[in-house]
Design an enzyme around this catalytic site. Structure first.
Site, mmCIF file in Angstrom:
data_model
loop_
_atom_site.group_PDB
_atom_site.id
_atom_site.type_symbol
_atom_site.label_atom_id
_atom_site.label_comp_id
_atom_site.label_asym_id
_atom_site.label_seq_id
_atom_site.Cartn_x
_atom_site.Cartn_y
_atom_site.Cartn_z
ATOM 1 N N GLY A 220 0.813 -1.213 0.000
ATOM 2 C CA GLY A 220 0.000 0.000 0.000
ATOM 3 C C GLY A 220 0.843 1.257 0.000
ATOM 4 N N ILE A 221 0.181 2.365 0.291
ATOM 5 C CA ILE A 221 0.843 3.670 0.245
ATOM 6 C C ILE A 221 1.479 3.953 1.603
ATOM 7 C CG2 ILE A 221 -1.203 5.021 0.923
ATOM 8 C CD1 ILE A 221 -0.428 6.903 -1.499
ATOM 9 N N GLY A 222 2.595 4.681 1.609
ATOM 10 C CA GLY A 222 3.243 5.047 2.871
ATOM 11 C C GLY A 222 4.638 4.464 2.948
ATOM 12 N N ALA A 223 5.371 4.938 3.953
ATOM 13 C CA ALA A 223 6.786 4.593 4.071
ATOM 14 C C ALA A 223 6.998 3.110 4.358
ATOM 15 C CB ALA A 223 7.396 5.425 5.191
ATOM 16 N N ILE A 224 6.157 2.523 5.214
ATOM 17 C CA ILE A 224 6.425 1.152 5.672
ATOM 18 C C ILE A 224 6.221 0.116 4.561
ATOM 19 C CG2 ILE A 224 5.723 -0.633 7.336
ATOM 20 C CD1 ILE A 224 6.634 1.518 9.113
ATOM 21 N N GLU A 243 -2.394 -2.504 -6.109
ATOM 22 C CA GLU A 243 -2.947 -1.303 -6.745
ATOM 23 C C GLU A 243 -1.819 -0.401 -7.258
ATOM 24 O OE1 GLU A 243 -5.288 0.489 -3.711
ATOM 25 O OE2 GLU A 243 -4.211 2.359 -3.940
ATOM 26 N N GLY A 341 -7.023 1.626 -1.282
ATOM 27 C CA GLY A 341 -7.322 0.207 -1.491
ATOM 28 C C GLY A 341 -7.157 -0.630 -0.238
HETATM 29 N N1 COA Z 1 -1.675 10.940 15.714
HETATM 30 C C1 COA Z 1 -1.277 12.121 15.226
HETATM 31 N N2 COA Z 1 -0.526 12.248 14.112
HETATM 32 C C2 COA Z 1 -0.169 11.123 13.495
HETATM 33 C C3 COA Z 1 -0.533 9.852 13.959
HETATM 34 C C4 COA Z 1 -1.319 9.787 15.129
HETATM 35 N N3 COA Z 1 -1.703 8.612 15.617
HETATM 36 N N4 COA Z 1 -0.022 8.914 13.137
HETATM 37 C C5 COA Z 1 0.650 9.561 12.185
HETATM 38 N N5 COA Z 1 0.582 10.893 12.398
HETATM 39 C C6 COA Z 1 1.157 11.949 11.576
HETATM 40 C C7 COA Z 1 2.653 11.729 11.348
HETATM 41 O O1 COA Z 1 3.420 12.331 12.350
HETATM 42 C C8 COA Z 1 2.823 12.398 9.998
HETATM 43 O O2 COA Z 1 2.814 13.806 10.197
HETATM 44 P P1 COA Z 1 3.646 14.809 9.245
HETATM 45 O O3 COA Z 1 2.964 14.705 7.907
HETATM 46 O O4 COA Z 1 3.477 16.103 9.918
HETATM 47 O O5 COA Z 1 5.035 14.271 9.247
HETATM 48 C C9 COA Z 1 1.533 12.045 9.261
HETATM 49 O O6 COA Z 1 0.571 11.839 10.275
HETATM 50 C C10 COA Z 1 1.652 10.798 8.401
HETATM 51 O O7 COA Z 1 2.020 9.712 9.194
HETATM 52 P P2 COA Z 1 2.995 8.557 8.663
HETATM 53 O O8 COA Z 1 2.976 7.500 9.693
HETATM 54 O O9 COA Z 1 4.313 9.123 8.255
HETATM 55 O O10 COA Z 1 2.211 8.145 7.352
HETATM 56 P P3 COA Z 1 2.661 7.340 6.054
HETATM 57 O O11 COA Z 1 3.162 8.245 5.018
HETATM 58 O O12 COA Z 1 3.513 6.181 6.416
HETATM 59 O O13 COA Z 1 1.212 6.811 5.565
HETATM 60 C C11 COA Z 1 -1.060 6.254 6.051
HETATM 61 C C12 COA Z 1 0.397 6.077 6.446
HETATM 62 C C13 COA Z 1 -1.883 5.392 6.977
HETATM 63 C C14 COA Z 1 -1.470 7.702 6.166
HETATM 64 C C15 COA Z 1 -1.215 5.768 4.575
HETATM 65 O O14 COA Z 1 -0.841 4.422 4.494
HETATM 66 C C16 COA Z 1 -2.650 5.914 4.086
HETATM 67 O O15 COA Z 1 -3.026 6.972 3.638
HETATM 68 N N6 COA Z 1 -3.431 4.827 4.169
HETATM 69 C C17 COA Z 1 -4.844 4.810 3.764
HETATM 70 C C18 COA Z 1 -5.032 4.265 2.375
HETATM 71 C C19 COA Z 1 -4.377 2.952 2.148
HETATM 72 O O16 COA Z 1 -3.949 2.252 3.052
HETATM 73 N N7 COA Z 1 -4.280 2.561 0.917
HETATM 74 C C20 COA Z 1 -3.658 1.297 0.597
HETATM 75 C C21 COA Z 1 -3.612 0.997 -0.819
HETATM 76 S S1 COA Z 1 -2.718 2.288 -1.700
#
Ligand code: COA
Length: 437
Positions: A220-224, A243, A341
């Site tokens: 999926g999307i995101g760093a991990i 996706e 997704g």
């Molecule tokens: N409370 C407050 N802030 C939070 C938080 C929490 N529990 N968890 C994360 N954050 C903040 C982080 O500090 C970061 O802030 P910044 O932008 O100021 O640096 C921001 O939220 C993003 O967090 P991060 O953990 O770095 O996100 P990521 O880039 O690894 O993406 C999701 C993680 C969940 C946002 C991303 O996977 C997503 O949008 N998922 C939904 C859709 C999906 O899963 N699609 C899958 C198929 S593509």
């Protein structure tokens, strides 16, 4: 024959966007296929246009239609909220529609979200007159097939990507010629700290331990999800049904680790809908017969996903509560992204023979001051993945297997993988709620 047809449709950007009328809904292709020339030309006409809805998913360009003077002329409908539109959505200057990525096509096809004009950014036509949707199919093929008018910018630098990823020149009403490099999006955040890198490494290693030779993967999307790819170098015969993908995948293909040999659906093919990547990946997907791009109504359909045995989905979340409910699209009331997704793939992987849906994230956020494992989701944070859908949750402290488990077992397993500095506090809460005693 198509050359004459093609030439007869070529107009200037100003002329092409005259098809947009007040009150229309305009669909814009996403990701690195953002049709910037058309969007800018439409915005030049802002004083002639009112209440035009601009709808799309992820973009990586700053849109002009959100500039202050455009208010009242254009309004954005985000079906996934990415960085450049997040502020407008949260200030009430743009709208957000929560929807599974697999079902955006459903609302278009059923006329719930009818499209007047589709703006596309395509490859130049091949000898048969077909243009490729290039590096981002996603919803655009469905949008174009259902739009009243299709306007496309054709770009010789747009890769020609195989699959159900083509539109014939006959279906395009107006064409604008452009010649420009695609916007590149590296997945690795240059600001990531050494400590975060260690956390990603630990999570990557834990997930690698859950992946078996012959598995089919979604990232999926995101760093991990992207980081996990670095830890799969010892695996064999992996397949891809995802996706999206990014640069991290290419090395695994070139080393023969990803070959799709064991896939039970479309063996040998890297099945995807778009890339969020750089030129390295654009060159890889160009005219590459192992790459099969299809609309998300196919790629993300949980029933299709489930036809891949040994399907492993790897997604991320912002918060998970004791019961296993995950919020992935908002921080409290503040919309951050969208469903994308995530649920499509969690459900598809759950139904797949030997499937394993995984949600992985660092245990803390905001410089380790906030626990992502919480007793209760923050007010305003909706449930993306429900407690009945959740399976594996992974942090740098371990793996919690929640599927089919009681609330008491879930609370215990989640507290055990929370950051140690939050565990006492979480344990107290769990006792207060009578989840633990
Ligand atoms: N409370 C407050 N802030 C939070 C938080 C929490 N529990 N968890 C994360 N954050 C903040 C982080 O500090 C970061 O802030 P910044 O932008 O100021 O640096 C921001 O939220 C993003 O967090 P991060 O953990 O770095 O996100 P990521 O880039 O690894 O993406 C999701 C993680 C969940 C946002 C991303 O996977 C997503 O949008 N998922 C939904 C859709 C999906 O899963 N699609 C899958 C198929 S593509």
């Amino acid at each position: 024959m198509y050359v004459a047809k093609y030439k007869s449709k070529v107009v200037s950007p100003e002329e092409a966007v005259k098809v947009v009328k007040s009150g229309n809904r305009v669909w814009l292709q996403a990701n690195s296929c953002y049709p910037k020339v058309l969007e800018h030309a439409m915005c030049d006409r802002y004083q002639e246009l009112n209440d035009v809805e601009v709808a799309h998913i992820t973009i990586f360009e700053k849109p002009r239609y959100l500039e202050p003077e455009m208010e009242g002329h254009f309004r954005h409908n985000a079906l996934f909220t990415s960085g450049h539109v997040r502020k407008a959505v949260n200030e009430g200057k743009a709208d957000f529609t929560p929807i599974f990525l697999s079902e955006i096509s459903t609302i278009i096809e059923r006329g719930i979200l009818p499209i007047d004009v589709a703006f596309l950014h395509l490859s130049c036509p091949d000898v048969h007159g077909y243009c490729s949707y290039g590096v981002s199919n996603a919803i655009s093929k469905t949008a174009a097939e259902n739009a009243k008018i299709v306007v496309a910018q054709l770009n010789p630098q747009m890769p020609r990507v195989h699959g159900d990823n083509f539109i014939h020149i006959d279906r395009i009403d107006r064409i604008v010629d452009v010649d420009e490099p695609l916007i590149e999006v590296p997945m690795v955040d240059p600001n990531v700290t050494e400590e975060d890198k260690k956390i990603y490494r630990r999570i990557g290693e834990l997930i690698a331990g859950m992946i078996k030779d012959g598995d089919t993967l979604q990232m999926g999307i995101g760093a991990i999800p992207d980081a996990v790819l670095n830890y799969l170098t010892e695996k064999n015969d992996l397949g891809i049904h995802t996706e999206m993908f990014s640069d991290g995948l290419i090395d695994l293909v070139e080393k023969g680790i990803v070959n799709g040999d064991k896939k039970t659906l479309l063996p040998g093919k890297i099945v995807a809908s778009f890339v969020i990547a750089t030129k390295k990946t654009f060159d890889f997907v160009n005219n590459n017969p192992i790459v099969e791009f299809r609309p998300t109504k196919f790629v993300n359909d949980p029933f299709i996903i489930a036809r891949n045995d040994n399907m492993v989905s790897i997604n991320s979340a912002l918060q998970v509560d004791f019961t296993g409910q995950a919020c992935s699209d908002s921080i409290g009331h503040r919309i951050y992204s969208g469903f994308g997704g995530q649920v499509d793939f969690i459900r598809g992987a759950s139904k797949s023979k030997n499937g394993r849906p995984i949600l992985a994230f660092a245990s803390t956020a905001k410089n380790h001051t906030i626990s992502k494992i919480v007793d209760t989701l923050t007010p305003g944070a909706g449930v993306t993945t429900s407690k009945a859908d959740i399976h594996y949750v992974v942090t740098e402290y371990g793996i919690a297997d929640l599927y089919g488990k009681t609330i008491r077992q879930r609370a215990r397993a989640l507290i055990d993988i929370a950051h140690p500095k939050f565990r006492d506090e979480l344990e107290q809460k769990a006792k207060e709620y009578k989840y633990l005693w």
